[in-house]
Design a protein around this motif. Sequence first.
Motif, PDB file in Angstrom:
ATOM      1  N   VAL A 148       0.840  -1.208   0.000  1.00  0.00           N
ATOM      2  CA  VAL A 148       0.000   0.000   0.000  1.00  0.00           C
ATOM      3  C   VAL A 148       0.872   1.254   0.000  1.00  0.00           C
ATOM      4  O   VAL A 148       0.604   2.211  -0.735  1.00  0.00           O
ATOM      5  N   ALA A 149       1.928   1.255   0.795  1.00  0.00           N
ATOM      6  CA  ALA A 149       2.810   2.424   0.834  1.00  0.00           C
ATOM      7  C   ALA A 149       3.495   2.645  -0.515  1.00  0.00           C
ATOM      8  O   ALA A 149       3.528   3.771  -1.025  1.00  0.00           O
ATOM      9  N   VAL A 150       4.023   1.586  -1.099  1.00  0.00           N
ATOM     10  CA  VAL A 150       4.706   1.721  -2.391  1.00  0.00           C
ATOM     11  C   VAL A 150       3.723   2.157  -3.474  1.00  0.00           C
ATOM     12  O   VAL A 150       4.020   3.054  -4.270  1.00  0.00           O
ATOM     13  N   LEU A 151       2.546   1.558  -3.502  1.00  0.00           N
ATOM     14  CA  LEU A 151       1.540   1.951  -4.501  1.00  0.00           C
ATOM     15  C   LEU A 151       1.079   3.393  -4.287  1.00  0.00           C
ATOM     16  O   LEU A 151       0.829   4.119  -5.250  1.00  0.00           O
ATOM     17  N   GLY A 152       0.974   3.811  -3.025  1.00  0.00           N
ATOM     18  CA  GLY A 152       0.639   5.207  -2.743  1.00  0.00           C
ATOM     19  C   GLY A 152       1.720   6.147  -3.259  1.00  0.00           C
ATOM     20  O   GLY A 152       1.420   7.214  -3.805  1.00  0.00           O
ATOM     21  N   GLY A 153       2.975   5.754  -3.109  1.00  0.00           N
ATOM     22  CA  GLY A 153       4.070   6.565  -3.649  1.00  0.00           C
ATOM     23  C   GLY A 153       4.054   6.636  -5.162  1.00  0.00           C
ATOM     24  O   GLY A 153       4.266   7.696  -5.751  1.00  0.00           O
ATOM     25  N   LEU A 154       3.778   5.492  -5.784  1.00  0.00           N
ATOM     26  CA  LEU A 154       3.696   5.485  -7.250  1.00  0.00           C
ATOM     27  C   LEU A 154       2.524   6.325  -7.745  1.00  0.00           C
ATOM     28  O   LEU A 154       2.644   7.042  -8.742  1.00  0.00           O
TER      29      LEU A 154
END
Length: 134
Positions: free
Chosen positions: A67-73
């Motif tokens: 979720v954090a990585v996808l939020g960053g992307l």
Amino acid sequence: MTLRIVLLAVLVLYGLPLAWVGLLGWRRNLSLTGRLGVRTPAAVRDYQTFQLANRVAGPPGMVAGAVAVLGGLAAFALPTVVGTVVAAVIGLVGATVIARAGGVLGTRAAAALPAPEPAGCTGCACGSAGCAGA
């Protein structure tokens, strides 16, 4: 553009370790003597309990990292500043809530596991609560 890069970096640097610790816990590769994983009093009671707590908390940890990585992307890809900030906040808060929920689940699983009897203890010899006269 600079804001997007910073938010992407922050969320990826937050998410990857979350996912990695979740994977290690799920695979039972965390050490009781280390610093990573669920470290509540219920979870660090003994090695078996620690492994259970972190195996239960592992999948939510991996999801939190994703979720954090996808939020960053998403923050990097969105064209407006408002969209960028909203995506980053959702990714950060979502990942934190999911990781915290995983820790709570792991702690509850550890607390539900019965405490091991001391070595050499059999039945009523130790004065357990289920014995008559104890």
